[in-house]
Motif scaffolding. Structure first.
Motif, PDB file in Angstrom:
ATOM      1  N   ALA A 123      46.645  51.053  15.425  1.00  0.00           N
ATOM      2  CA  ALA A 123      45.481  51.358  16.263  1.00  0.00           C
ATOM      3  C   ALA A 123      44.634  52.460  15.628  1.00  0.00           C
ATOM      4  CB  ALA A 123      45.933  51.773  17.657  1.00  0.00           C
ATOM      5  N   ALA A 124      45.286  53.472  15.084  1.00  0.00           N
ATOM      6  CA  ALA A 124      44.543  54.537  14.406  1.00  0.00           C
ATOM      7  C   ALA A 124      43.846  54.003  13.157  1.00  0.00           C
ATOM      8  CB  ALA A 124      45.488  55.676  14.047  1.00  0.00           C
ATOM      9  N   GLU A 125      44.524  53.131  12.436  1.00  0.00           N
ATOM     10  CA  GLU A 125      43.923  52.526  11.238  1.00  0.00           C
ATOM     11  C   GLU A 125      42.720  51.673  11.613  1.00  0.00           C
ATOM     12  OE1 GLU A 125      43.231  48.942   8.994  1.00  0.00           O
ATOM     13  OE2 GLU A 125      44.797  48.902  10.532  1.00  0.00           O
ATOM     14  N   ALA A 126      42.799  50.967  12.713  1.00  0.00           N
ATOM     15  CA  ALA A 126      41.673  50.136  13.146  1.00  0.00           C
ATOM     16  C   ALA A 126      40.484  51.007  13.547  1.00  0.00           C
ATOM     17  CB  ALA A 126      42.093  49.248  14.312  1.00  0.00           C
ATOM     18  N   ALA A 127      40.730  52.125  14.210  1.00  0.00           N
ATOM     19  CA  ALA A 127      39.639  53.012  14.607  1.00  0.00           C
ATOM     20  C   ALA A 127      38.966  53.641  13.389  1.00  0.00           C
ATOM     21  CB  ALA A 127      40.168  54.096  15.545  1.00  0.00           C
ATOM     22  N   VAL A 128      39.767  54.138  12.454  1.00  0.00           N
ATOM     23  CA  VAL A 128      39.203  54.742  11.246  1.00  0.00           C
ATOM     24  C   VAL A 128      38.517  53.682  10.392  1.00  0.00           C
ATOM     25  CG1 VAL A 128      39.805  55.931   9.105  1.00  0.00           C
ATOM     26  CG2 VAL A 128      40.822  56.664  11.250  1.00  0.00           C
ATOM     27  N   GLY A 129      39.116  52.513  10.288  1.00  0.00           N
ATOM     28  CA  GLY A 129      38.517  51.431   9.512  1.00  0.00           C
ATOM     29  C   GLY A 129      37.196  50.974  10.103  1.00  0.00           C
ATOM     30  N   LEU A 130      37.110  50.911  11.428  1.00  0.00           N
ATOM     31  CA  LEU A 130      35.853  50.529  12.066  1.00  0.00           C
ATOM     32  C   LEU A 130      34.782  51.580  11.812  1.00  0.00           C
ATOM     33  CD1 LEU A 130      34.313  48.582  13.897  1.00  0.00           C
ATOM     34  CD2 LEU A 130      35.138  49.893  15.845  1.00  0.00           C
ATOM     35  N   ALA A 131      35.151  52.848  11.860  1.00  0.00           N
ATOM     36  CA  ALA A 131      34.179  53.913  11.587  1.00  0.00           C
ATOM     37  C   ALA A 131      33.679  53.843  10.146  1.00  0.00           C
ATOM     38  CB  ALA A 131      34.812  55.275  11.865  1.00  0.00           C
ATOM     39  N   ILE A 132      34.579  53.616   9.206  1.00  0.00           N
ATOM     40  CA  ILE A 132      34.182  53.490   7.797  1.00  0.00           C
ATOM     41  C   ILE A 132      33.300  52.265   7.598  1.00  0.00           C
ATOM     42  CG2 ILE A 132      35.058  53.021   5.482  1.00  0.00           C
ATOM     43  CD1 ILE A 132      37.454  54.791   6.206  1.00  0.00           C
ATOM     44  N   THR A 133      33.625  51.186   8.276  1.00  0.00           N
ATOM     45  CA  THR A 133      32.831  49.957   8.168  1.00  0.00           C
ATOM     46  C   THR A 133      31.413  50.169   8.696  1.00  0.00           C
ATOM     47  OG1 THR A 133      34.829  48.644   8.425  1.00  0.00           O
ATOM     48  CG2 THR A 133      32.744  47.533   8.819  1.00  0.00           C
ATOM     49  N   ILE A 134      31.282  50.858   9.814  1.00  0.00           N
ATOM     50  CA  ILE A 134      29.964  51.118  10.381  1.00  0.00           C
ATOM     51  C   ILE A 134      29.136  51.994   9.454  1.00  0.00           C
ATOM     52  CG2 ILE A 134      28.770  52.310  12.270  1.00  0.00           C
ATOM     53  CD1 ILE A 134      30.995  51.257  14.112  1.00  0.00           C
TER      54      ILE A 134
END
Length: 99
Positions: A69-80
């Motif tokens: 879940a933490a990886e998905a949140a950080v990954g989404l922020a990097i993607t944006i």
């Protein structure tokens, strides 16, 4: 079902995720393949936990889910941030973080 069936399914899921992680060029697909690999590890932990009648594997699964879940949140922020600055989601364009 036997333990071997779960482990074979886990291996297949992990291999699909690993191949997708290496081959895919879209950053969202890369994150989905990473999640698939984490779920394959979760499946094997649960299978061993049930086979050995212990809860240790289920505790590991809980921690892996928190990390995912933490990886998905950080990954989404990097993607944006990547999309806003480069107007692309290609992994090849994200090799340097210079703007």
């Amino acid at each position: 079902m036997d333990l071997l069936h779960y482990l074979i399914l886990s291996l297949l899921l992990f291999l699909v995720g690993a191949v997708g992680f290496i081959v895919k060029k879209n950053i969202i697909s890369v994150f989905l393949c990473l999640e698939l690999m984490l779920n394959a590890a979760n499946l094997s932990f649960i299978a061993f936990s049930r086979h050995l009648n212990q809860v240790d594997g289920q505790i590991f699964v809980f921690f892996i889910m928190v990390i995912a879940a933490a990886e998905a949140a950080v990954g989404l922020a990097i993607t944006i941030v990547l999309f806003r600055n480069r107007n692309t989601l290609s992994v090849d364009d994200a090799d340097t973080m210079k703007w």
